[in-house]
Design a protein around this motif. Sequence first.
Motif, short mmCIF file in Angstrom:
data_model
loop_
_atom_site.label_atom_id
_atom_site.label_comp_id
_atom_site.label_asym_id
_atom_site.label_seq_id
_atom_site.Cartn_x
_atom_site.Cartn_y
_atom_site.Cartn_z
N VAL A 64 0.82 -1.21 0.00
CA VAL A 64 0.00 0.00 0.00
C VAL A 64 0.85 1.27 0.00
O VAL A 64 0.46 2.29 -0.59
N ARG A 65 2.03 1.23 0.62
CA ARG A 65 2.88 2.41 0.61
C ARG A 65 3.44 2.68 -0.80
O ARG A 65 3.68 3.81 -1.18
N ALA A 66 3.65 1.60 -1.57
CA ALA A 66 4.08 1.77 -2.95
C ALA A 66 2.96 2.38 -3.79
O ALA A 66 3.20 3.22 -4.66
N ALA A 67 1.72 1.97 -3.53
CA ALA A 67 0.58 2.58 -4.22
C ALA A 67 0.46 4.05 -3.85
O ALA A 67 0.18 4.90 -4.70
N LEU A 68 0.67 4.36 -2.59
CA LEU A 68 0.65 5.75 -2.12
C LEU A 68 1.70 6.57 -2.86
O LEU A 68 1.44 7.70 -3.29
N ALA A 69 2.89 6.00 -3.04
CA ALA A 69 3.98 6.71 -3.71
C ALA A 69 3.65 7.01 -5.17
O ALA A 69 4.07 8.05 -5.71
N LEU A 70 2.91 6.13 -5.83
CA LEU A 70 2.53 6.38 -7.22
C LEU A 70 1.70 7.65 -7.35
O LEU A 70 1.87 8.42 -8.30
N VAL A 71 0.81 7.87 -6.40
CA VAL A 71 -0.01 9.09 -6.43
C VAL A 71 0.81 10.30 -5.98
O VAL A 71 0.75 11.37 -6.60
N ALA A 72 1.60 10.13 -4.94
CA ALA A 72 2.39 11.25 -4.40
C ALA A 72 3.38 11.79 -5.43
O ALA A 72 3.67 12.99 -5.45
N THR A 73 3.91 10.91 -6.28
CA THR A 73 4.90 11.33 -7.28
C THR A 73 4.27 11.74 -8.60
O THR A 73 4.97 12.12 -9.54
N GLY A 74 2.94 11.64 -8.70
CA GLY A 74 2.26 12.04 -9.92
C GLY A 74 2.20 10.97 -10.99
O GLY A 74 1.73 11.22 -12.11
N ALA A 75 2.66 9.75 -10.70
CA ALA A 75 2.61 8.66 -11.68
C ALA A 75 1.20 8.14 -11.89
O ALA A 75 0.90 7.56 -12.93
N ALA A 76 0.33 8.31 -10.91
CA ALA A 76 -1.08 7.92 -11.02
C ALA A 76 -1.92 9.06 -10.43
O ALA A 76 -1.56 9.61 -9.38
N PRO A 77 -3.04 9.40 -11.07
CA PRO A 77 -3.85 10.52 -10.57
C PRO A 77 -4.66 10.19 -9.32
O PRO A 77 -4.97 11.07 -8.53
N LEU A 78 -5.00 8.91 -9.16
CA LEU A 78 -5.83 8.48 -8.03
C LEU A 78 -5.27 7.19 -7.44
O LEU A 78 -4.58 6.43 -8.12
N GLY A 79 -5.61 6.94 -6.19
CA GLY A 79 -5.21 5.70 -5.56
C GLY A 79 -6.16 5.33 -4.44
O GLY A 79 -6.90 6.18 -3.94
N ILE A 80 -6.13 4.06 -4.06
CA ILE A 80 -6.91 3.58 -2.91
C ILE A 80 -5.93 3.08 -1.87
O ILE A 80 -5.15 2.15 -2.13
N VAL A 81 -5.95 3.69 -0.70
CA VAL A 81 -5.04 3.36 0.39
C VAL A 81 -5.81 3.42 1.70
O VAL A 81 -7.00 3.75 1.73
N TYR A 82 -5.12 3.15 2.79
CA TYR A 82 -5.72 3.32 4.11
C TYR A 82 -5.71 4.81 4.50
O TYR A 82 -4.85 5.58 4.04
N GLY A 83 -6.62 5.18 5.38
CA GLY A 83 -6.65 6.55 5.86
C GLY A 83 -5.35 6.95 6.53
O GLY A 83 -4.89 8.10 6.42
N SER A 84 -4.71 6.01 7.24
CA SER A 84 -3.46 6.31 7.91
C SER A 84 -2.35 6.62 6.91
O SER A 84 -1.47 7.44 7.17
N ASP A 85 -2.37 5.97 5.74
CA ASP A 85 -1.36 6.24 4.71
C ASP A 85 -1.53 7.65 4.17
O ASP A 85 -0.54 8.37 3.97
#
Length: 256
Positions: A174-195
């Motif tokens: 999930v942190r890798a998915a978070l990074a995809l959105v944070a770096t602009g590689a993906a416009p949206l993501g699904i993660v935990y609220g804590s992430d």
Amino acid sequence: MTVARRSLLMVMALCVVLTAPVRASAEGVLIFAAASLKTALDQIAADYSDKTGGEVTVSYAASSVLARQIQLGAPADLFISANVQWMDVLVRDGLVDASSRVDLLGNYLVLIGVPAQAEAQIDAALDLNARLDGGFLAMALVDAVPAGIYGKSALQELGLWADVEGRIAQADNVRAALALVATGAAPLGIVYGSDALAESRVSVIGVFPSDSHPPIIYPAAATRNADPQAFAFLTYLQTDTARAVFEAQGFTLPQS
């Protein structure tokens, strides 16, 4: 392959390298913990070491990866999973001390984007494809990693999965998915609220209804051959001091 697609794959590969679990041979207690716990657990482990002098090393990855490493003989003392199923597997295999098992934490599921994204209600009327605008929806592996499993379940329950199934960028955790959105590689993501709370470069667009997916529970247990110090650290994780850190980082606590 388009430039955008190539860039997305490069970022995903980097995320895998940065978040892969470390096989440690340090003195003290070795914790295998779900990647979503990193921000909170790093702080708690440091506080514990300062107070007790006990050394704690934490290896983070997807719960599925960590469970499989334990099955292969990795020397973990404590396992903290992001879902009950992977803990159940290790209990069945006799690889954890079932008597030490506790439901440590809970969490909730959110849709994230860059801060400029407008908020939305997460329901069957949400047009995710329009929001993606040709991009990809970042998720942890949808058939193996807890956050991805929860996310897929929620999208299916809301009738949204068929529309976006071909636009999923799956990450190892999930942190890798978070990074995809944070770096602009993906416009949206699904993660935990804590992430989402741990990453200032993203914002919460909406919260998934709690009844759209199974309850998110983090069970913790000492492994079969755990160092005795592991039980002390597991007890510390349930203290008011540790729970305050978890709550500040967006986790929920089990009902007493």
